[in-house]
Design a protein around this motif. Structure first.
Motif: not given
Length: 260
Positions: A123-130
């Motif tokens: 992940a190069l930035e935050d990953h989430n369900l959104t």
């Protein structure tokens, strides 16, 4: 480390912190500034991916401490065959069907050993369900190479999607892990783990770096690989041509109805 290795061997994946924020930023900034190896969304000039040439990545990812330590414990001496960034663009990025990575590495002379490979998704930035984080089905490697359906996906590329009834059975049996990663975290998974992701309709991007690690000294059979890629493109052409023919027939019927 032994606990992590045991978890990986049992469940087929592990999540570890790999890159610093600064290292992630350096990769993102490089991709932003370079266009020669970029992939673009079909309906805009938004980049959704970048294929790095040898030694092009702004950090030494192959010898990164965490990656190197883990890979040496799993497959021994290793090389990297794929280094790509995948950016799920805000509002428009398409889904990726559930699949097993090993289908696309069948051109390597590995004696059918999926254990010769590790996929690393960072992940190069935050990953989430959104913003449509990666999803995987744990333990799905335990049943080997699964039945698949050849498809042309929403990116108009040939893919081998896990056959629906098999996919449903595996998901009900093992559940689905939503890989909600912090910036710099990575999912290490083997090449039989079922994985995919949804389309991204949010205002957030979802930037990632993807690596394919393979056991050193495996020699690429170039002819076999080219033949495989030719078959994939031929399949795509046939599927798209059938759709074009269907659309032409529909158009002719509409015109006939207009005349009548």
């Amino acid at each position: 480390m032994n606990t992590m290795l045991t978890f990986y061997q049992k469940h087929g994946y592990i999540i570890k912190e790999v890159l610093t924020d600064e290292e992630c930023d350096s990769i993102n900034q490089y991709v932003d500034k370079h266009n020669e190896n970029a992939y673009y969304e079909k309906n805009s000039q938004e980049k959704f991916g970048y294929k790095f040439d040898s030694n092009e990545l702004p950090i030494d990812i192959k010898n990164h401490t965490v990656i190197k330590q883990f890979a040496l414990n799993i497959i021994g001496s290793y090389d990297i065959s794929v280094v790509k960034s995948f950016y799920k663009s805000a509002l428009m990025a398409r889904d990726i069907e559930y699949h097993q990575e090993y289908h696309y590495n069948a051109h390597h002379p590995t004696n059918d050993s999926w254990k010769d490979y590790i996929q690393v998704f960072i992940a190069l930035e935050d990953h989430n369900l959104t913003n449509a984080c990666l999803k995987l089905i744990p333990n799905s490697h335990n049943e080997g190479l699964l039945p698949y359906t050849d498809i042309v996906n929403s990116n108009l590329e040939h893919k081998r999607s896990v056959e629906y009834n098999t996919l449903k059975r595996m998901a009900l049996k093992n559940g689905i892990v939503n890989c909600q990663l912090k910036k710099g975290e990575a999912v290490f998974f083997n090449h039989l783990i079922i994985h995919g992701s949804q389309n991204n309709n949010s205002l957030l991007t979802r930037k990632a770096l993807v690596l394919t690690l393979y056991k050193k000294h495996l020699k690429l059979n170039k002819k076999q690989r080219i033949d495989f890629e030719i078959k994939r493109k031929q399949f795509t052409i046939v599927e798209l041509q059938q759709k074009i023919d269907q659309l032409k027939n529909d158009l002719n019927h509409l015109r006939e109805n207009t005349l009548n």
